[in-house]
Design a protein around this motif. Structure first.
Motif, PDB file in Angstrom:
ATOM      1  N   GLY A 223      98.021   7.114 -90.210  1.00  0.00           N
ATOM      2  CA  GLY A 223      96.930   7.804 -89.529  1.00  0.00           C
ATOM      3  C   GLY A 223      97.415   8.930 -88.636  1.00  0.00           C
ATOM      4  O   GLY A 223      96.797  10.000 -88.561  1.00  0.00           O
ATOM      5  N   ALA A 224      98.528   8.707 -87.956  1.00  0.00           N
ATOM      6  CA  ALA A 224      99.090   9.749 -87.106  1.00  0.00           C
ATOM      7  C   ALA A 224      99.503  10.964 -87.939  1.00  0.00           C
ATOM      8  O   ALA A 224      99.331  12.117 -87.509  1.00  0.00           O
ATOM      9  CB  ALA A 224     100.282   9.208 -86.323  1.00  0.00           C
ATOM     10  N   GLN A 225     100.044  10.710 -89.116  1.00  0.00           N
ATOM     11  CA  GLN A 225     100.424  11.824 -89.988  1.00  0.00           C
ATOM     12  C   GLN A 225      99.208  12.660 -90.360  1.00  0.00           C
ATOM     13  O   GLN A 225      99.276  13.894 -90.435  1.00  0.00           O
ATOM     14  CB  GLN A 225     101.103  11.285 -91.248  1.00  0.00           C
ATOM     15  CG  GLN A 225     102.446  10.615 -90.992  1.00  0.00           C
ATOM     16  CD  GLN A 225     103.002   9.940 -92.234  1.00  0.00           C
ATOM     17  OE1 GLN A 225     102.846  10.425 -93.346  1.00  0.00           O
ATOM     18  NE2 GLN A 225     103.659   8.804 -92.047  1.00  0.00           N
ATOM     19  N   MET A 226      98.070  11.987 -90.589  1.00  0.00           N
ATOM     20  CA  MET A 226      96.837  12.725 -90.896  1.00  0.00           C
ATOM     21  C   MET A 226      96.381  13.561 -89.702  1.00  0.00           C
ATOM     22  O   MET A 226      96.029  14.739 -89.836  1.00  0.00           O
ATOM     23  CB  MET A 226      95.726  11.742 -91.291  1.00  0.00           C
ATOM     24  CG  MET A 226      96.023  10.881 -92.498  1.00  0.00           C
ATOM     25  SD  MET A 226      94.709   9.665 -92.740  1.00  0.00           S
ATOM     26  CE  MET A 226      95.574   8.411 -93.690  1.00  0.00           C
ATOM     27  N   MET A 227      96.400  12.942 -88.518  1.00  0.00           N
ATOM     28  CA  MET A 227      95.850  13.615 -87.349  1.00  0.00           C
ATOM     29  C   MET A 227      96.714  14.777 -86.870  1.00  0.00           C
ATOM     30  O   MET A 227      96.209  15.773 -86.349  1.00  0.00           O
ATOM     31  CB  MET A 227      95.648  12.614 -86.216  1.00  0.00           C
ATOM     32  CG  MET A 227      94.536  11.619 -86.488  1.00  0.00           C
ATOM     33  SD  MET A 227      92.959  12.409 -86.910  1.00  0.00           S
ATOM     34  CE  MET A 227      92.389  12.892 -85.295  1.00  0.00           C
ATOM     35  N   ALA A 308     106.595  13.777 -83.880  1.00  0.00           N
ATOM     36  CA  ALA A 308     107.819  14.519 -83.585  1.00  0.00           C
ATOM     37  C   ALA A 308     108.314  15.326 -84.772  1.00  0.00           C
ATOM     38  O   ALA A 308     108.780  16.468 -84.618  1.00  0.00           O
ATOM     39  CB  ALA A 308     108.904  13.545 -83.123  1.00  0.00           C
ATOM     40  N   TYR A 309     108.216  14.758 -85.977  1.00  0.00           N
ATOM     41  CA  TYR A 309     108.826  15.386 -87.141  1.00  0.00           C
ATOM     42  C   TYR A 309     107.831  16.133 -88.019  1.00  0.00           C
ATOM     43  O   TYR A 309     108.128  16.446 -89.171  1.00  0.00           O
ATOM     44  CB  TYR A 309     109.550  14.322 -87.959  1.00  0.00           C
ATOM     45  CG  TYR A 309     110.756  13.735 -87.252  1.00  0.00           C
ATOM     46  CD1 TYR A 309     111.620  14.544 -86.516  1.00  0.00           C
ATOM     47  CD2 TYR A 309     111.031  12.375 -87.313  1.00  0.00           C
ATOM     48  CE1 TYR A 309     112.720  14.011 -85.869  1.00  0.00           C
ATOM     49  CE2 TYR A 309     112.141  11.833 -86.673  1.00  0.00           C
ATOM     50  CZ  TYR A 309     112.984  12.661 -85.951  1.00  0.00           C
ATOM     51  OH  TYR A 309     114.085  12.140 -85.311  1.00  0.00           O
ATOM     52  N   ALA A 310     106.653  16.424 -87.490  1.00  0.00           N
ATOM     53  CA  ALA A 310     105.633  17.146 -88.259  1.00  0.00           C
ATOM     54  C   ALA A 310     105.543  18.591 -87.802  1.00  0.00           C
ATOM     55  O   ALA A 310     105.948  18.947 -86.693  1.00  0.00           O
ATOM     56  CB  ALA A 310     104.282  16.467 -88.095  1.00  0.00           C
ATOM     57  N   GLY A 311     105.013  19.433 -88.672  1.00  0.00           N
ATOM     58  CA  GLY A 311     104.659  20.798 -88.302  1.00  0.00           C
ATOM     59  C   GLY A 311     105.789  21.627 -87.748  1.00  0.00           C
ATOM     60  O   GLY A 311     105.588  22.434 -86.843  1.00  0.00           O
ATOM     61  N   GLY A 312     106.989  21.422 -88.245  1.00  0.00           N
ATOM     62  CA  GLY A 312     108.128  22.145 -87.714  1.00  0.00           C
ATOM     63  C   GLY A 312     108.674  21.568 -86.428  1.00  0.00           C
ATOM     64  O   GLY A 312     109.582  22.128 -85.817  1.00  0.00           O
ATOM     65  N   GLY A 313     108.131  20.401 -86.006  1.00  0.00           N
ATOM     66  CA  GLY A 313     108.596  19.725 -84.799  1.00  0.00           C
ATOM     67  C   GLY A 313     107.615  19.870 -83.654  1.00  0.00           C
ATOM     68  O   GLY A 313     107.287  20.986 -83.234  1.00  0.00           O
TER      69      GLY A 313
END
Length: 362
Positions: A223-227, A308-313
């Protein structure tokens, strides 16, 4: 800011109990999410939901700089895996369910027609063979009071139905909160209570605050990855639980020295960005908020990793309640730790600004 004794009032505690007792298994969190949204809605400007059941309550919408405070809404559970010809149910886990605690537990089976009650059976000590005495997925089973597969299916039960434990929220010795799914309903309560306090104290933030209750953390922070893709924040503070290590059977040398009642835990770990983490520690000192420190050598195993590891950090920090007996029906935390989390979140939101520079160097 209210005094610490006023943060968790009798009214808040009554809602916490209902929220914790309300089932929200991974993949079927909608009842808990509806309850959480109804609670927080009067204190925010608007909200968004998505097709998987994630919720973000929004304060001061429309700003370019976006901050997230987040918890997860789901709890570990079981699935109906097979139904035997003689009317018993074999199970499959969703999330980190522990077969060892299952025997003699009462359960609710979530069918399309409503809840069906059952029990995890277990052979009596007088007759069970000792080599088979340890519960695991191969030998635990649910009894719903039937003699055949047809009778079980007649109750509306089918393969894939979710199963949750039936248990009540309790307060021990006035300060210890006990129940199923404190991981992470207490986090959900904490972030919602921050919204209440910001509204109550007429705090105007210079950015948009997204207060996120995410689904499916227990199966890999989904869910966090989606948000994070939906919101694209510039900063995130995640609230979850960690092990209180001063209980029999645990080693503080191995697990770290974390106590109940000594304050929320601020974690150091590779995914955790040092600047928001340092800000939290500074706020704790400034406002005399009790905190503890923990170190994790790799990923944290929480939604903090997803941010932390999404969207370029995304600069991300992690706050954790110390918790005894994680992933059982008697998870236990302490009032002081819940209140320190709320206080730290409340004050830290007022220290973050759009001008905050998260770069280590340029």
């Amino acid at each position: 800011m209210p005094q610490i004794s006023e943060i968790i009032t009798d009214k808040e505690l009554e809602w916490i109990g209902r929220y914790i007792e309300n089932p929200a298994p991974t993949g079927n969190e909608r009842m808990g999410q509806r309850m959480w949204l109804d609670y927080i809605a009067p204190y925010v400007d608007e909200h968004i939901t998505d097709i998987y059941g994630n919720v973000a309550a929004i304060v001061n919408p429309g700003k370019d700089f976006r901050v997230v405070i987040e918890a997860h809404a789901d709890e570990i559970a079981w699935y109906v895996h097979t139904i035997t010809n003689d009317g018993y149910i074999r199970v499959e886990s969703t999330g980190g369910t522990d077969p060892g605690i299952s025997p003699s537990q009462r359960v609710n089976i979530h069918t399309k027609d409503g809840m069906v009650q059952g029990i995890f059976g277990w052979p009596a000590i007088h007759v069970r063979p000792m080599p088979e005495a340890t519960p695991d997925k191969s030998n635990i089973f649910i009894d719903v009071g039937c003699f055949s597969r047809d009778e079980v299916e007649g109750l509306g039960i089918q393969v894939g139905d979710l199963i949750t434990y039936e248990c009540q929220f309790k307060v021990l010795n006035k300060e210890f909160y006990v129940g199923r799914a404190l991981d992470n309903r207490m986090g959900g309560f904490a972030i919602a209570r921050v919204a209440q306090l910001l509204k109550q104290e007429n705090i105007e933030l210079p950015y948009t605050l997204y207060i996120v209750n995410a689904v499916q953390e227990e199966v890999g922070t989904k869910g966090a990855q989606m948000m994070v893709e939906t919101i694209k924040p510039q900063c995130a503070i995640v609230v979850d639980v960690t092990h209180a290590t001063r209980t029999p059977g645990l080693s503080t040398d191995k697990e770290g020295d974390i106590e109940l009642g000594k304050g929320v835990v601020i974690t150091k770990s590779p995914p955790i960005h040092n600047k928001p983490r340092s800000l939290l520690q500074e706020v704790a000192v400034d406002h005399k908020i009790p905190v503890q420190l923990a170190a994790v050598s790799k990923e944290t195993g929480t939604d903090a990793d997803a941010f932390a590891y999404a969207g370029g950090g995304i600069p991300t920090a992690l706050l954790s309640f110390p918790l005894r007996y994680m992933h059982t029906t008697v998870e236990t935390t302490h009032r002081t730790d819940v209140e320190s989390t709320i206080r730290l979140l409340y004050h830290s939101q007022q220290k973050i600004t759009p001008e905050f520079d998260f770069h280590y160097f340029k």
